[in-house]
Design an enzyme around this catalytic site. Structure first.
Site, PDB file in Angstrom:
ATOM      1  N   ASN A  18       0.713  -1.356  -0.072  1.00  0.00           N
ATOM      2  CA  ASN A  18       0.110   0.039  -0.050  1.00  0.00           C
ATOM      3  C   ASN A  18       0.896   1.290  -0.054  1.00  0.00           C
ATOM      4  O   ASN A  18       0.199   2.403  -0.246  1.00  0.00           O
ATOM      5  CB  ASN A  18      -1.037   0.028   1.205  1.00  0.00           C
ATOM      6  CG  ASN A  18      -2.187  -1.235   1.004  1.00  0.00           C
ATOM      7  OD1 ASN A  18      -2.468  -1.241  -0.152  1.00  0.00           O
ATOM      8  ND2 ASN A  18      -2.720  -1.646   2.113  1.00  0.00           N
ATOM      9  N   LEU A  61       4.138   3.385  -1.766  1.00  0.00           N
ATOM     10  CA  LEU A  61       5.097   3.569  -2.737  1.00  0.00           C
ATOM     11  C   LEU A  61       6.598   3.534  -2.025  1.00  0.00           C
ATOM     12  O   LEU A  61       6.704   3.694  -0.998  1.00  0.00           O
ATOM     13  CB  LEU A  61       4.662   4.567  -3.797  1.00  0.00           C
ATOM     14  CG  LEU A  61       3.397   4.886  -4.328  1.00  0.00           C
ATOM     15  CD1 LEU A  61       3.468   6.083  -5.141  1.00  0.00           C
ATOM     16  CD2 LEU A  61       3.068   3.433  -4.974  1.00  0.00           C
ATOM     17  N   HIS A 104      39.850  24.822   2.546  1.00  0.00           N
ATOM     18  CA  HIS A 104      40.560  24.191   3.438  1.00  0.00           C
ATOM     19  C   HIS A 104      40.233  24.841   4.940  1.00  0.00           C
ATOM     20  O   HIS A 104      39.808  26.086   4.927  1.00  0.00           O
ATOM     21  CB  HIS A 104      42.169  24.902   3.400  1.00  0.00           C
ATOM     22  CG  HIS A 104      43.305  24.595   4.469  1.00  0.00           C
ATOM     23  ND1 HIS A 104      43.807  23.262   4.480  1.00  0.00           N
ATOM     24  CD2 HIS A 104      43.619  25.314   5.437  1.00  0.00           C
ATOM     25  CE1 HIS A 104      44.366  23.176   5.443  1.00  0.00           C
ATOM     26  NE2 HIS A 104      44.467  24.427   6.241  1.00  0.00           N
TER      27      HIS A 104
END
Ligand code: FAD
Length: 467
Positions: A39, A41, A445
């Site tokens: 039921n 997806l 950095h």
């Protein structure tokens, strides 16, 4: 009485492959029906795979980080684990995503039919649902029925202390002692979760390394960082006998690191791979060929041996990964809509979201050797990275592979956030960058992704002295 539906495209299975194909086809103006036996997806990935495992790994990482801060001068008390709340958190994450898919199907007018679908011919499917039978007459079909965990014949899988990944994600209880049978990505991810929650975890792996597809040097870095999470990692060893007894699951091992006597566990997670679901959809009635192992073979447009039937995702082969399924789904839908597209990626990234993460893309050194590709390797050890030193991740490493023209053909990293770092390597390979392109790109950095720029500088022979 059965209902009859006519459609230009039917998609069978609503995992990442299926829903992506359905949505792309609808966006291209096609009339689409999406068939899913459950039921919700989202398939394995959203419901019992990628997403719930990452929700749990996120919590596990916090527990582990807190445990290891005492050497740096911060001590936390023992974490209190509330399994009900953790389960609810995981369900909430799943619900948010699957609910989103419902909305997206509605917005696109994709008709969802719930029930088990099987072919009846090369232009029709029968779907058995709670509300009866639906016959879908289609012009084109995209089959995306995915895969399921492999069961071992000598393991009593009906015992509730013997788990597959779906069971383990349910967090039935925290075993005192747990065995992960199979040293691949799924087993190790769940092993990290249970280890953080307080289980003593052993891992048994038949081959001579964890995560067999990855290169040995990156696995060496991985082992240095992960071995503390597990009690015993048994390589070149197999579980030969698994017996469910009242007092525990007794496992007998054979091989290099096999304990002499059977070992008793409170739970065993079997994570030895996944098998495709191709043999369960009556593909023969549509004339679609299924291999002995249950895969459906396709060409570069994802077309099966039957012209109007396409197949995608785990069902069509390795690597069984959600992002591969999504891209294949897009191509299948585009081809059906008349576009001349192909699925021909240079990279399909692989990531173990363990602690530390392990990630690779493009050619591994193993593959380069097998394919007779001339290559050079540039490595940047994280022991020379300022950021890695600052966060105690000096065992990490970044490795790049270049061809004889100095073009990047592969790469791997291992350490915190390695999966996020991999994006740059994927893009560099797809774009055909050479070592100079990467080395001249200014990396911020101090970051961990700086290690990619520095590995390229190693290749260029222009390494600077800024860690
Ligand atoms: P699936 O997701 O398997 O979907 C198939 C769908 O078809 C299911 O919903 C099923 O119910 C439905 N279906 C099957 N047969 C029928 C039928 N006859 N009728 C109607 N419906 C049917 N991949 C990643 O990329 N990253 C990760 O981090 C990751 N983590 C994972 C963690 C775990 C624990 C597991 C198990 C897998 C993980 N994977 C991960 C793999 C990933 O989940 C799969 O590669 C992906 O879900 C495959 O998508 P798919 O669309 O091919 O099939």
């Amino acid at each position: 009485m059965s209902k009859d539906i006519k459609t230009q495209v039917v998609v069978l299975g609503a995992g990442p492959g299926g829903y992506s194909a359905a949505f792309r086809a609808a966006d291209l103006g096609l009339d689409v029906v999406l068939v899913e036996r459950y039921n919700t997806l989202g398939g394995v990935c959203l419901n019992v795979g990628c997403i719930p495992s990452k929700a749990l790994l996120h919590l596990a990482k916090h527990i582990e980080d807190a445990k290891h801060m005492s050497a740096e001068g911060i001590e936390f008390s023992e974490p209190k684990i509330d399994l009900d709340k953790i389960r609810k958190h995981k369900e909430k994450v799943i619900g948010q995503l699957t609910g989103g898919l419902d909305q997206m199907s509605k917005m696109r007018k994709v008709k969802v039919v719930n029930g088990l679908g099987k072919f009846t011919s090369d232009t029709s499917l029968k779907v058995e649902g709670d509300d009866g039978e639906t016959v879908i007459n289609f012009e084109n079909a995209i089959v995306a029925v995915g895969s399921q965990s492999i069961k071992l014949p000598f393991v009593p899988h009906d015992d509730d202390r013997i788990w597959d990944s779906t069971d383990a994600l349910e967090l039935p209880f925290i075993p005192d002692r747990m065995l992960v049978l199979g040293g691949g990505i799924i087993g190790l991810e769940m092993g990290c979760v249970y280890s953080a929650l307080g289980s003593k975890v052993d891992v048994v792996e038949m081959t001579d390394q964890l995560v067999p597809p990855a290169d040995k040097d990156i696995i060496k870095s991985f082992m240095k960082q992960i071995s503390g999470k597990f009690d015993n990692i048994m390589l070149n060893t197999k579980a030969a006998k698994v017996e469910a007894k009242k007092d525990g699951i007794h496992v007998t091992f054979e091989g290099d690191k096999a304990p002499e006597k059977p070992v008793k566990y409170d739970a065993v997670l079997v994570a030895v791979g996944r098998a495709p679901n191709g043999a369960k959809i009556d593909a023969d009635k549509a004339g679609v060929k299924v291999t002995d192992r249950g895969f459906i073979e396709v060409d570069k447009q994802l077309r099966t041996n039957v012209k109007n039937i396409f197949a995608i995702g785990d069902l069509v082969g390795q690597p069984m990964l959600a992002h591969k399924a999504v891209h294949e789904g897009h191509v299948a839908a585009e081809v059906i809509s008349g576009q001349k597209h192909y699925f021909d990626p240079k990279v399909i990234p692989s990531i173990a979201y363990t602690d530390p993460e392990l990630a690779w893309a493009g050619l591994t050194e193993k593959e380069a050797k097998e394919q007779g590709v001339d290559y050079e390797v540039a490595v940047f050890p994280w022991s020379a990275s300022g950021r890695a030193i600052a966060q105690g991740a000096t065992a990490g490493m970044t490795k790049l592979l270049f061809d004889k023209n100095n073009r990047i053909i592969g790469g791997a990293t291992c350490g915190p956030n390695a999966g996020e770092l991999l994006g740059e390597i994927c893009l560099a390979i797809e774009m055909g960058c050479d070592a100079e392109d990467i080395a001249l790109t200014i990396h911020a950095h101090p970051t961990l992704h700086e290690s990619i720029g520095l590995a390229a500088e190693v290749q260029e022979g222009s390494i600077t002295d800024m860690p």
